[in-house]
Design a protein around this motif. Structure first.
Motif, PDB file in Angstrom:
ATOM      1  N   VAL A   9       1.245  39.881   6.243  1.00  0.00           N
ATOM      2  CA  VAL A   9       1.461  40.109   7.672  1.00  0.00           C
ATOM      3  C   VAL A   9       0.660  39.094   8.491  1.00  0.00           C
ATOM      4  N   LYS A  10      -0.579  38.835   8.114  1.00  0.00           N
ATOM      5  CA  LYS A  10      -1.399  37.843   8.824  1.00  0.00           C
ATOM      6  C   LYS A  10      -0.780  36.458   8.732  1.00  0.00           C
ATOM      7  N   PHE A  11      -0.283  36.104   7.550  1.00  0.00           N
ATOM      8  CA  PHE A  11       0.356  34.802   7.371  1.00  0.00           C
ATOM      9  C   PHE A  11       1.604  34.688   8.252  1.00  0.00           C
ATOM     10  N   LYS A  15       2.206  32.054  11.288  1.00  0.00           N
ATOM     11  CA  LYS A  15       3.294  31.084  11.185  1.00  0.00           C
ATOM     12  C   LYS A  15       4.377  31.300  12.242  1.00  0.00           C
ATOM     13  N   TYR A  16       4.660  32.559  12.568  1.00  0.00           N
ATOM     14  CA  TYR A  16       5.727  32.898  13.518  1.00  0.00           C
ATOM     15  C   TYR A  16       5.205  33.848  14.603  1.00  0.00           C
ATOM     16  N   PRO A  17       4.365  33.377  15.517  1.00  0.00           N
ATOM     17  CA  PRO A  17       3.800  34.289  16.521  1.00  0.00           C
ATOM     18  C   PRO A  17       4.839  34.821  17.512  1.00  0.00           C
ATOM     19  N   TYR A  18       5.839  34.014  17.845  1.00  0.00           N
ATOM     20  CA  TYR A  18       6.865  34.473  18.783  1.00  0.00           C
ATOM     21  C   TYR A  18       7.684  35.612  18.181  1.00  0.00           C
ATOM     22  N   GLN A  19       8.105  35.444  16.945  1.00  0.00           N
ATOM     23  CA  GLN A  19       8.897  36.473  16.289  1.00  0.00           C
ATOM     24  C   GLN A  19       8.092  37.758  16.106  1.00  0.00           C
ATOM     25  N   THR A  20       6.807  37.613  15.802  1.00  0.00           N
ATOM     26  CA  THR A  20       5.953  38.787  15.653  1.00  0.00           C
ATOM     27  C   THR A  20       5.883  39.570  16.955  1.00  0.00           C
ATOM     28  N   THR A  21       5.730  38.875  18.073  1.00  0.00           N
ATOM     29  CA  THR A  21       5.673  39.541  19.371  1.00  0.00           C
ATOM     30  C   THR A  21       6.976  40.256  19.680  1.00  0.00           C
ATOM     31  N   ILE A  22       8.094  39.622  19.391  1.00  0.00           N
ATOM     32  CA  ILE A  22       9.395  40.233  19.657  1.00  0.00           C
ATOM     33  C   ILE A  22       9.615  41.451  18.764  1.00  0.00           C
ATOM     34  N   ILE A  23       9.231  41.364  17.499  1.00  0.00           N
ATOM     35  CA  ILE A  23       9.372  42.500  16.583  1.00  0.00           C
ATOM     36  C   ILE A  23       8.512  43.670  17.052  1.00  0.00           C
ATOM     37  N   TRP A  63       2.459  30.552  23.973  1.00  0.00           N
ATOM     38  CA  TRP A  63       2.939  29.206  24.299  1.00  0.00           C
ATOM     39  C   TRP A  63       1.787  28.339  24.799  1.00  0.00           C
ATOM     40  N   ASN A  64       0.936  28.900  25.667  1.00  0.00           N
ATOM     41  CA  ASN A  64      -0.224  28.134  26.172  1.00  0.00           C
ATOM     42  C   ASN A  64      -1.199  27.805  25.056  1.00  0.00           C
ATOM     43  N   LYS A  65      -1.421  28.729  24.152  1.00  0.00           N
ATOM     44  CA  LYS A  65      -2.342  28.491  23.040  1.00  0.00           C
ATOM     45  C   LYS A  65      -1.816  27.380  22.134  1.00  0.00           C
ATOM     46  N   LYS A  66      -0.528  27.392  21.837  1.00  0.00           N
ATOM     47  CA  LYS A  66       0.056  26.340  20.996  1.00  0.00           C
ATOM     48  C   LYS A  66       0.055  24.992  21.727  1.00  0.00           C
ATOM     49  N   LYS A  67       0.221  25.027  23.022  1.00  0.00           N
ATOM     50  CA  LYS A  67       0.261  23.799  23.807  1.00  0.00           C
ATOM     51  C   LYS A  67      -1.098  23.101  23.810  1.00  0.00           C
TER      52      LYS A  67
END
Length: 69
Positions: A9-11, A15-23, A63-67
């Motif tokens: 789950v951490k991995f 790797k996919y923070p956007y998908q995790t938030t949506i889920i 998005w800001n963190k990745k930017k």
């Protein structure tokens, strides 16, 4: 066994923070809507809008963190 699941789950979250938030948003909304419907027998739209706003703020923060990095 449990620690292996936590590591996966951490991995996935890294790797996919956007998908995790949506889920998380979808699951939390379904749980909240179900509980509200079982208690009152109705669907409250402002609660859905609030959850949507919080998810949007979280996506912007990701998005800001990745930017920055």
């Amino acid at each position: 066994m449990f620690t292996d699941l936590v590591d996966k789950v951490k991995f996935f979250n890294e790797k996919y923070p956007y998908q995790t938030t949506i889920i998380i948003f979808i699951i939390a909304s379904l749980i909240g809507i179900t509980i509200q419907y079982l208690i009152d027998g109705r669907f409250i739209k402002p609660g859905f809008y609030t959850a949507s706003f919080i998810a949007l703020v979280r996506l912007i923060a990701i998005w800001n963190k990745k930017k920055r990095f």
